[in-house]
Motif scaffolding. Structure first.
Motif, mmCIF file in Angstrom:
data_model
loop_
_atom_site.group_PDB
_atom_site.id
_atom_site.type_symbol
_atom_site.label_atom_id
_atom_site.label_comp_id
_atom_site.label_asym_id
_atom_site.label_seq_id
_atom_site.Cartn_x
_atom_site.Cartn_y
_atom_site.Cartn_z
ATOM 1 N N LYS A 7 113.013 128.810 62.499
ATOM 2 C CA LYS A 7 112.152 128.257 63.546
ATOM 3 C C LYS A 7 111.484 126.973 63.085
ATOM 4 N N THR A 8 111.058 126.957 61.813
ATOM 5 C CA THR A 8 110.440 125.756 61.262
ATOM 6 C C THR A 8 111.433 124.607 61.243
ATOM 7 N N ALA A 9 112.650 124.878 60.771
ATOM 8 C CA ALA A 9 113.682 123.846 60.713
ATOM 9 C C ALA A 9 114.021 123.343 62.118
ATOM 10 N N GLU A 10 114.036 124.250 63.085
ATOM 11 C CA GLU A 10 114.334 123.867 64.467
ATOM 12 C C GLU A 10 113.274 122.897 64.995
ATOM 13 N N GLN A 11 111.996 123.183 64.702
ATOM 14 C CA GLN A 11 110.930 122.310 65.175
ATOM 15 C C GLN A 11 110.955 120.971 64.437
ATOM 16 N N GLN A 12 111.219 121.012 63.134
ATOM 17 C CA GLN A 12 111.314 119.762 62.373
ATOM 18 C C GLN A 12 112.470 118.902 62.875
ATOM 19 N N ALA A 13 113.585 119.536 63.228
ATOM 20 C CA ALA A 13 114.730 118.795 63.752
ATOM 21 C C ALA A 13 114.404 118.168 65.104
ATOM 22 N N TYR A 14 113.674 118.894 65.942
ATOM 23 C CA TYR A 14 113.258 118.385 67.254
ATOM 24 C C TYR A 14 112.355 117.160 67.098
ATOM 25 N N ILE A 15 111.392 117.228 66.188
ATOM 26 C CA ILE A 15 110.472 116.107 65.963
ATOM 27 C C ILE A 15 111.224 114.915 65.391
ATOM 28 N N THR A 16 112.131 115.178 64.454
ATOM 29 C CA THR A 16 112.927 114.099 63.856
ATOM 30 C C THR A 16 113.745 113.380 64.916
ATOM 31 N N ARG A 17 114.433 114.140 65.772
ATOM 32 C CA ARG A 17 115.247 113.517 66.830
ATOM 33 C C ARG A 17 114.383 112.643 67.723
ATOM 34 N N PHE A 18 113.201 113.135 68.064
ATOM 35 C CA PHE A 18 112.318 112.407 68.981
ATOM 36 C C PHE A 18 111.846 111.085 68.372
ATOM 37 N N LEU A 19 111.586 111.075 67.073
ATOM 38 C CA LEU A 19 110.989 109.902 66.439
ATOM 39 C C LEU A 19 112.001 108.857 65.976
ATOM 40 N N LEU A 20 113.284 109.176 65.999
ATOM 41 C CA LEU A 20 114.295 108.289 65.421
ATOM 42 C C LEU A 20 114.220 106.848 65.925
ATOM 43 N N LEU A 65 102.606 121.733 61.854
ATOM 44 C CA LEU A 65 103.519 122.033 62.959
ATOM 45 C C LEU A 65 102.871 122.872 64.056
ATOM 46 N N SER A 66 101.655 123.373 63.812
ATOM 47 C CA SER A 66 100.967 124.154 64.837
ATOM 48 C C SER A 66 99.526 123.675 64.962
ATOM 49 N N ASP A 67 98.935 123.902 66.145
ATOM 50 C CA ASP A 67 97.563 123.468 66.386
ATOM 51 C C ASP A 67 96.578 124.575 66.018
ATOM 52 N N GLU A 68 95.296 124.380 66.369
ATOM 53 C CA GLU A 68 94.269 125.357 65.993
ATOM 54 C C GLU A 68 94.465 126.700 66.686
ATOM 55 N N ASP A 69 95.238 126.726 67.772
ATOM 56 C CA ASP A 69 95.545 127.976 68.466
ATOM 57 C C ASP A 69 96.879 128.564 68.018
ATOM 58 N N GLU A 70 97.432 128.002 66.952
ATOM 59 C CA GLU A 70 98.716 128.451 66.397
ATOM 60 C C GLU A 70 99.880 128.203 67.355
ATOM 61 N N GLU A 71 99.704 127.248 68.256
ATOM 62 C CA GLU A 71 100.789 126.851 69.156
ATOM 63 C C GLU A 71 101.561 125.691 68.525
ATOM 64 N N PRO A 72 102.886 125.649 68.699
ATOM 65 C CA PRO A 72 103.663 124.554 68.106
ATOM 66 C C PRO A 72 103.238 123.203 68.686
ATOM 67 N N VAL A 73 103.106 122.208 67.821
ATOM 68 C CA VAL A 73 102.770 120.871 68.310
ATOM 69 C C VAL A 73 104.038 120.226 68.857
ATOM 70 N N THR A 74 103.853 119.326 69.811
ATOM 71 C CA THR A 74 104.984 118.645 70.421
ATOM 72 C C THR A 74 105.266 117.327 69.712
ATOM 73 N N ALA A 75 106.487 116.851 69.847
ATOM 74 C CA ALA A 75 106.857 115.576 69.233
ATOM 75 C C ALA A 75 106.046 114.403 69.801
ATOM 76 N N PRO A 76 105.784 114.335 71.142
ATOM 77 C CA PRO A 76 104.944 113.241 71.632
ATOM 78 C C PRO A 76 103.549 113.232 71.004
ATOM 79 N N LEU A 77 102.994 114.417 70.709
ATOM 80 C CA LEU A 77 101.698 114.475 70.036
ATOM 81 C C LEU A 77 101.796 113.917 68.616
ATOM 82 N N VAL A 78 102.852 114.294 67.900
ATOM 83 C CA VAL A 78 103.046 113.766 66.552
ATOM 84 C C VAL A 78 103.140 112.245 66.596
#
Length: 210
Positions: A7-20, A65-78
């Motif tokens: 799950k961590t790798a999936e989120q990191q891959a999503y953020i990487t794709r978004f920021l390229l 990768l998560s906010d204060e509510d333990e929700e995954p952060v989004t790539a636009p936020l990053v």
């Protein structure tokens, strides 16, 4: 790779794709994206001027990768947080990683910058050119770092590895052949070496002369 790591790798891959795109489009002023390093429960967004590869001229911002509510952060936020940081002076830090200053970001007190018209245009074009698919690319690209004027380190999630594999590649030469062979090459355990200077991978593979 266990489910949590997957799950961590999936989120990191999503953020990487978004920021390229921001390797070519400035984040702010003359600051560009120079890398995304996959860390434990975080991404480290590396920024610097165009074509900079010297570690002391780069800055790595560690974003959870998560906010204060333990929700995954989004790539636009990053992206928004990184742009806010890139628009101001570099925060003081005594921490370093791979020779770069490392700034651990407290996202609870940091306001993300508003999206720009360029961001919106890229979002439209990206969605049409790379529509969402249920099955992500394999191996997943979880990060990257420019390491020279014509070299790059790729961080890839490989099923048979207990963590990420870092593949060093050259950006000139037979790229089409290399990219076609990459999934099988990084899976060959006899190519794996340990890189103690890089905490973002469990093994490294040198494909710069392949």
């Amino acid at each position: 790779m266990n489910d949590s790591g997957g799950k961590t790798a999936e989120q990191q891959a999503y953020i990487t794709r978004f920021l390229l795109d921001y390797t070519a489009v400035p984040l702010a002023g003359g600051t560009f994206l120079r890398g995304v390093l996959p860390a434990r429960d975080a991404v480290r967004v590396v920024t610097g001027t165009a074509d900079t590869v010297a570690p002391h001229e780069l800055v790595s911002y560690e974003v959870p990768l998560s906010d204060e509510d333990e929700e995954p952060v989004t790539a636009p936020l990053v992206l928004g947080w990184t742009r806010t940081l890139a628009s101001g002076p570099i925060p003081h830090t005594d921490a370093t990683v791979m020779g770069m200053p490392l700034v651990r970001v407290n996202t609870t007190v940091l306001e993300p910058a508003d999206s720009t018209s360029t961001d919106q245009a890229l979002r439209v074009l990206r969605t049409l050119a790379w529509p969402f698919v249920e099955t992500p690319p394999s191996p997943a690209l979880c990060g990257f770092l420019f390491t020279g004027q014509d070299t790059m380190r790729l961080y890839l999630a490989v099923e048979k590895a207990d963590g990420l594999i870092a593949a060093d590649v050259q950006l000139t030469g037979a790229l089409t052949a290399l990219l076609a062979a990459l999934p099988s090459l990084i899976g060959e355990k006899e190519r794996w070496v340990t890189d103690t200077s890089d905490p973002h991978c469990v093994h490294a593979v040198d494909l710069t002369t392949w």
